[in-house]
Scaffold this motif. Structure first.
Motif, PDB file in Angstrom:
ATOM      1  N   GLY A  85       0.812  -1.215   0.000  1.00 61.90           N
ATOM      2  CA  GLY A  85       0.000   0.000   0.000  1.00 61.90           C
ATOM      3  C   GLY A  85       0.840   1.257   0.000  1.00 61.90           C
ATOM      4  O   GLY A  85       0.523   2.247  -0.668  1.00 61.90           O
ATOM      5  N   LEU A  86       1.938   1.236   0.757  1.00 62.01           N
ATOM      6  CA  LEU A  86       2.831   2.390   0.791  1.00 62.01           C
ATOM      7  C   LEU A  86       3.502   2.609  -0.560  1.00 62.01           C
ATOM      8  O   LEU A  86       3.609   3.737  -1.042  1.00 62.01           O
ATOM      9  CB  LEU A  86       3.899   2.197   1.874  1.00 62.01           C
ATOM     10  N   ILE A  87       3.946   1.530  -1.163  1.00 63.36           N
ATOM     11  CA  ILE A  87       4.625   1.621  -2.457  1.00 63.36           C
ATOM     12  C   ILE A  87       3.670   2.159  -3.517  1.00 63.36           C
ATOM     13  O   ILE A  87       4.029   3.039  -4.302  1.00 63.36           O
ATOM     14  CB  ILE A  87       5.213   0.247  -2.856  1.00 63.36           C
ATOM     15  N   GLU A  88       2.439   1.673  -3.524  1.00 67.03           N
ATOM     16  CA  GLU A  88       1.451   2.151  -4.495  1.00 67.03           C
ATOM     17  C   GLU A  88       1.098   3.617  -4.274  1.00 67.03           C
ATOM     18  O   GLU A  88       0.741   4.326  -5.214  1.00 67.03           O
ATOM     19  CB  GLU A  88       0.184   1.300  -4.408  1.00 67.03           C
ATOM     20  N   SER A  89       1.200   4.100  -3.042  1.00 69.27           N
ATOM     21  CA  SER A  89       0.825   5.471  -2.721  1.00 69.27           C
ATOM     22  C   SER A  89       1.906   6.481  -3.061  1.00 69.27           C
ATOM     23  O   SER A  89       1.636   7.682  -3.065  1.00 69.27           O
ATOM     24  CB  SER A  89       0.497   5.589  -1.234  1.00 69.27           C
ATOM     25  N   GLN A  90       3.123   6.019  -3.346  1.00 67.26           N
ATOM     26  CA  GLN A  90       4.220   6.960  -3.602  1.00 67.26           C
ATOM     27  C   GLN A  90       3.948   7.890  -4.785  1.00 67.26           C
ATOM     28  O   GLN A  90       4.372   9.039  -4.764  1.00 67.26           O
ATOM     29  CB  GLN A  90       5.530   6.202  -3.858  1.00 67.26           C
ATOM     30  N   GLU A  91       3.228   7.399  -5.778  1.00 67.95           N
ATOM     31  CA  GLU A  91       2.940   8.235  -6.943  1.00 67.95           C
ATOM     32  C   GLU A  91       2.142   9.476  -6.546  1.00 67.95           C
ATOM     33  O   GLU A  91       2.337  10.552  -7.086  1.00 67.95           O
ATOM     34  CB  GLU A  91       2.152   7.416  -7.976  1.00 67.95           C
ATOM     35  N   ILE A  92       1.270   9.328  -5.565  1.00 65.76           N
ATOM     36  CA  ILE A  92       0.424  10.432  -5.130  1.00 65.76           C
ATOM     37  C   ILE A  92       1.063  11.200  -3.969  1.00 65.76           C
ATOM     38  O   ILE A  92       1.095  12.426  -3.954  1.00 65.76           O
ATOM     39  CB  ILE A  92      -0.961   9.923  -4.723  1.00 65.76           C
ATOM     40  N   LEU A  93       1.585  10.471  -2.978  1.00 65.30           N
ATOM     41  CA  LEU A  93       2.073  11.088  -1.751  1.00 65.30           C
ATOM     42  C   LEU A  93       3.561  11.422  -1.754  1.00 65.30           C
ATOM     43  O   LEU A  93       4.036  12.128  -0.883  1.00 65.30           O
ATOM     44  CB  LEU A  93       1.776  10.155  -0.554  1.00 65.30           C
ATOM     45  N   GLY A  94       4.292  10.899  -2.728  1.00 63.12           N
ATOM     46  CA  GLY A  94       5.726  11.144  -2.789  1.00 63.12           C
ATOM     47  C   GLY A  94       6.513   9.960  -2.271  1.00 63.12           C
ATOM     48  O   GLY A  94       5.954   9.023  -1.722  1.00 63.12           O
ATOM     49  N   PRO A  95       7.845  10.013  -2.456  1.00 63.22           N
ATOM     50  CA  PRO A  95       8.689   8.885  -2.072  1.00 63.22           C
ATOM     51  C   PRO A  95       8.710   8.630  -0.563  1.00 63.22           C
ATOM     52  O   PRO A  95       8.528   9.560   0.232  1.00 63.22           O
ATOM     53  CB  PRO A  95      10.068   9.265  -2.590  1.00 63.22           C
ATOM     54  N   LEU A  96       8.955   7.374  -0.210  1.00 63.57           N
ATOM     55  CA  LEU A  96       9.002   6.994   1.204  1.00 63.57           C
ATOM     56  C   LEU A  96      10.231   7.574   1.896  1.00 63.57           C
ATOM     57  O   LEU A  96      10.200   7.827   3.085  1.00 63.57           O
ATOM     58  CB  LEU A  96       8.998   5.475   1.345  1.00 63.57           C
ATOM     59  N   SER A  97      11.317   7.723   1.178  1.00 64.81           N
ATOM     60  CA  SER A  97      12.529   8.238   1.821  1.00 64.81           C
ATOM     61  C   SER A  97      12.976   9.536   1.220  1.00 64.81           C
ATOM     62  O   SER A  97      12.552   9.979   0.242  1.00 64.81           O
ATOM     63  CB  SER A  97      13.650   7.221   1.718  1.00 64.81           C
TER      64      SER A  97
END
Length: 97
Positions: A85-97
């Motif tokens: 879920g986090l990986i899929e959200s990166q496109e919208i919310l930005g990178p995890l790191s």
């Protein structure tokens, strides 16, 4: 801080530059308002109307199957949750790191 915000508020462009430093992703949303650019359409939708029009589920009802699989993985199997879920959200919310 009040004085700094009051001074920045005197100039919409200065305010946008400061906003760009604090929260760059909000500038495209706020800039037209601050610069007095009228909306393309005068139509305003409620969240429920927008969800219905664009086919999104209510947040409480979204991804129930995925959330159930995550809960079973963590609570039943004792494994760490997946990052899917986090990986899929990166496109919208930005990178995890």
């Amino acid at each position: 801080m009040r004085t700094a915000f009051a001074l920045a508020h005197l100039s919409p462009r200065a305010e946008l530059r400061l906003l760009g430093l604090i929260s760059p992703s909000t500038v495209p949303v706020v800039a037209p308002i601050k610069l007095g650019i009228p909306p393309r359409k005068a139509e305003v939708l409620t969240p429920a109307e927008a969800r219905a029009r664009y086919g999104y589920a209510k947040p409480a009802e979204a991804h129930l199957e995925f959330r159930a699989r995550q809960a079973a993985r963590v609570f039943d199997d004792g494994k760490a949750p997946r990052d899917q879920g986090l990986i899929e959200s990166q496109e919208i919310l930005g990178p995890l790191s």
